[in-house]
Design a protein around this motif. Structure first.
Motif, PDB file in Angstrom:
ATOM      1  N   TRP A  73      29.642 -23.421  -4.154  1.00 38.43           N
ATOM      2  CA  TRP A  73      29.441 -24.609  -3.343  1.00 38.43           C
ATOM      3  C   TRP A  73      29.445 -24.180  -1.893  1.00 38.43           C
ATOM      4  CZ3 TRP A  73      33.265 -29.232  -2.680  1.00 38.43           C
ATOM      5  CH2 TRP A  73      32.541 -30.347  -2.232  1.00 38.43           C
ATOM      6  N   THR A 221      34.804 -22.494  -3.695  1.00 43.66           N
ATOM      7  CA  THR A 221      34.410 -22.755  -2.319  1.00 43.66           C
ATOM      8  C   THR A 221      35.144 -21.819  -1.376  1.00 43.66           C
ATOM      9  OG1 THR A 221      34.538 -25.041  -3.006  1.00 43.66           O
ATOM     10  CG2 THR A 221      33.991 -24.635  -0.722  1.00 43.66           C
ATOM     11  N   ILE A 222      34.439 -21.327  -0.376  1.00 44.15           N
ATOM     12  CA  ILE A 222      35.111 -20.593   0.689  1.00 44.15           C
ATOM     13  C   ILE A 222      34.898 -21.373   1.972  1.00 44.15           C
ATOM     14  CG2 ILE A 222      35.175 -18.479   2.048  1.00 44.15           C
ATOM     15  CD1 ILE A 222      34.324 -16.948  -0.401  1.00 44.15           C
ATOM     16  N   ARG A 223      35.958 -21.812   2.580  1.00 39.51           N
ATOM     17  CA  ARG A 223      35.852 -22.596   3.809  1.00 39.51           C
ATOM     18  C   ARG A 223      36.296 -21.753   4.982  1.00 39.51           C
ATOM     19  NH1 ARG A 223      34.765 -27.749   3.416  1.00 39.51           N
ATOM     20  NH2 ARG A 223      34.913 -28.724   1.364  1.00 39.51           N
ATOM     21  N   LEU A 228      43.436 -21.608   7.691  1.00 42.23           N
ATOM     22  CA  LEU A 228      44.861 -21.910   7.649  1.00 42.23           C
ATOM     23  C   LEU A 228      45.500 -21.873   9.026  1.00 42.23           C
ATOM     24  CD1 LEU A 228      45.989 -20.148   4.435  1.00 42.23           C
ATOM     25  CD2 LEU A 228      46.506 -22.472   5.062  1.00 42.23           C
TER      26      LEU A 228
END
Lengths: 242, 417
Positions: A73, A221-223, A228
């Motif tokens: 995604w 998913t990699i956001r 963080l």
């Protein structure tokens, strides 16, 4: 496990092995990358020499780097337009190693990762050996150095198909008798290839192709946007009370 | 003279002393073991691969089901690995709660071990006594998490909720009434911590009972003294940890040597064996129960005196409270994202180990920055121990194999994963 302890280990490793090892320290953990041809020499020295004494064999596991950093995604283009359904994306197992997405810093597909412990120095080290050939991954066996590696190497062979050269008894260990394939490879489907049931007519257990469909409940998913760091900054501001 | 040949015998997978689903192919010369070939994997569920297909938090429940008699210790290794990668740390009260539950888990495990091992070697009664206390501690598990065994209580960033103010009580029923009911509820008048205080006051005397049944028991000693001797160098090379290593005289315990949670504030001793045989390992484990009891008592005292948060206040990791969600848009969004997508863990790799009751339980976690782990490898102590079976039972009698399986403290949930 102080920071000094790790630094001195890195210095000792550099002094002893030089270019044979690529050492890095992250989160106070020492990781050393080693070429398979040097593995036996390095491992023997790590066990026997006074500065290291990694006498306790903790773990070996295989790793398959296929699809590393690949998502189902894509969120990079999120602003201004709607998301696509994540399951439409190139999920694990839908592309080959040659078409892999981020080839830059990952030269090889299969790696064998060792965790060692030194009781004398109260220190841990992680070794990683990338197998040279992606289609026929071979890594020398360390069973001659630590007998405890025996089953762990069998497991990595069973699950990833990594061949441990010199292993005395490289049989499958966790999967069924007569199992085909290496189930933990990223291109092996989660639902498997065959299912098994008892056939009342034939009066025996039969294998059949799986009848269920693969599905993705939560897309991978990699956001990079919602890092963080932001959350930490928010927590530091005690924004809830404002 | 007729030629006598070795014969092969199948031990398990359906055998009461095989502790689950161990299939042991034994090559026998009469009653003597020539070669032992353990076949495992009958309980293989692919936990590590399943974990790769789920957001991080959804795999905590799988960890309970690995070593299903030391549930929370497995969770502890997994959540510590995630915390390492994310660079977050649980609040100090959560650290004490984890320490306390790790030790409760250790007692649960050792009770199971001493009971079933004694049962394997012919002593029926110990099992009944051990399960009496197990039940009391499982009530604590249930009070805090709602589940007697598979708690799913630890979370990255703390624990799911604070300890209950009121210990659940027995209600009147056809089976529990009158004086019986009153007796069952005597410890349960106050909070969970009060209940644990009562337990820790009572428990050392219970351990004396097990010792009375076993320690000087002639049959028990005949079955365990001098059996399965593991010398310290071999123990290290075979990757043995926990009581297997300490039984051979090496005072190695992660709780002391690489302390995590609140162990550095705890006062306890590490028992070690001398001969490295099954009997020494029995003594080590029994003493560990007493030491765990000490640690629980220290934790209870600290927890009574120091209220505070048990979860980080970082909403990227921990859900906001229900009340906040009613009034705060931000909290609602955080809740939604956390439960639909989970949280991304920074790319990297880590190995986090805890001193589980059976030995070093480690979690090698690799993330590529996604909301699901890239690779989880669980280093189960039982797997390493069982792999040495062949080396240590050769030349022993068939009955000693049972003693050896017992002393390894095997649980196939973790061996097969």
């Amino acid at each position: 496990m102080s920071v000094n302890n790790e630094t001195s280990l890195v210095e000792r490793l550099a002094a002893r092995f030089g270019d044979m090892l690529a050492v890095k320290v992250e989160r106070n953990e020492v990781t050393a990358e080693v070429a398979p041809r040097d593995l036996i020499a390095v491992a023997t020295a790590l066990r026997d020499e006074a500065g290291f004494r990694f006498t306790v064999f903790i773990d070996v596991c295989g790793v398959d780097y296929l699809s590393y950093g690949k998502t189902e995604w894509d969120t990079d283009t999120a602003q201004g337009e709607s998301f696509s359904r994540g399951v439409e994306g190139q999920a694990v197992g839908r592309f080959t190693w040659a078409e892999r997405p981020r080839p830059a810093d990952l030269p090889r597909r299969f790696a064998s990762v060792y965790q060692l412990l030194s009781i004398e120095h109260n220190q841990r080290i992680r070794l990683r050996a990338f197998a040279e050939d992606d289609n026929f991954p071979v890594v020398p066996s360390v069973t001659g150095i630590w007998p405890g590696a025996d089953w762990f190497e069998r497991e990595a062979f069973d699950l990833y198909g990594i061949i441990y050269d010199g292993h005395p008894d490289l049989r499958r260990i966790l999967t069924d008798y007569g199992f085909v394939g290496h189930p933990f490879r990223k291109d092996f489907p989660l639902i498997g290839n065959v299912e098994v049931r008892y056939d009342a007519e034939q009066k025996r257990v039969v294998y059949e192709p799986v009848s269920i469909e693969p599905r993705v409940l939560v897309p991978r998913t990699i956001r990079n946007d919602a890092d963080l760091d932001q959350a930490r900054a928010e927590a530091a501001d005690r924004w809830r009370e404002n | 003279m007729e030629e006598i040949r070795n014969y092969t015998m199948n031990f398990g997978p359906q055998h009461p002393a095989a502790h689950g689903v161990l299939r042991l192919v034994l090559e026998m010369d009469g009653e003597t073991i020539v070669r032992a070939d353990p076949h495992i994997g009958l309980l293989h569920r692919g936990t590590e691969k399943l974990a790769e297909s789920k957001p991080f938090n959804q795999s905590i429940g799988y960890m309970d089901r690995l070593d299903y008699v030391s549930m929370m210790c497995n969770e502890h290794a997994y959540v510590r690995a995630i915390e390492n990668l994310m660079g977050i740390e649980a609040p100090v009260r959560a650290q004490y709660i984890r320490t306390m539950f790790d030790e409760i888990t250790r007692i649960l495990n050792h009770l199971m071990w001493v009971g079933s091992n004694a049962l394997d070697l012919g002593a029926m009664a110990v099992f009944l006594y051990a399960f009496r206390e197990r039940e009391e501690l499982m009530d604590v598990y249930e009070a805090v998490s709602g589940a007697r065994m598979h708690a799913t209580y630890y979370r990255p960033g703390g624990v799911y909720r604070d300890l209950p103010e009121q210990m659940p009580q027995y209600r009147e029923s056809p089976w529990h009434k009158g004086g019986d009911l009153k007796r069952l509820n005597t410890w349960r008048e106050g909070s969970m911590l009060d209940y644990l205080t009562e337990f820790t006051n009572d428990f050392p005397a219970r351990v004396d009972e097990y010792e009375l049944l076993l320690t000087n028991n002639r049959i028990w000693k005949q079955r365990t003294v001098g059996i399965g001797v593991v010398d310290p160098d071999k123990a290290q090379a075979w990757g043995m940890t926990g009581a297997m290593l300490r039984g051979s005289g090496i005072a190695w315990d992660l709780r002391k040597k690489q302390p995590y949670a609140a162990y550095e504030h705890m006062d306890f001793d590490i028992p070690v064996g001398v001969n490295g045989d099954c009997y020494d390992r029995y003594l080590v484990r029994v003493e560990e129960m007493r030491q765990s009891n000490r640690i629980i008592r220290q934790c209870v005292e600290w927890l009574k005196a120091n209220p505070g948060p048990v979860m980080v206040q970082n909403y990227k990791v921990a859900p906001p409270s229900r009340v906040e969600m009613k009034n705060d848009m931000e909290a609602l969004i955080h809740h939604f994202k956390l439960f639909t997508e989970g949280y991304g863990v920074p790319a990297g790799e880590t190995y986090a180990a805890v001193e589980a009751p059976k030995g070093e339980f480690g979690c090698y976690l690799m993330s590529d920055g996604a909301n699901k782990p890239f690779r989880v490898h669980l280093r189960a102590p039982g797997f390493a121990h069982l792999s040495s079976m062949d080396a240590f039972v050769r030349g022993h009698m068939l009955a000693d194999v049972v003693a050896m399986i017992g002393t390894y403290d095997l649980v196939f949930g973790e061996v097969d994963r």
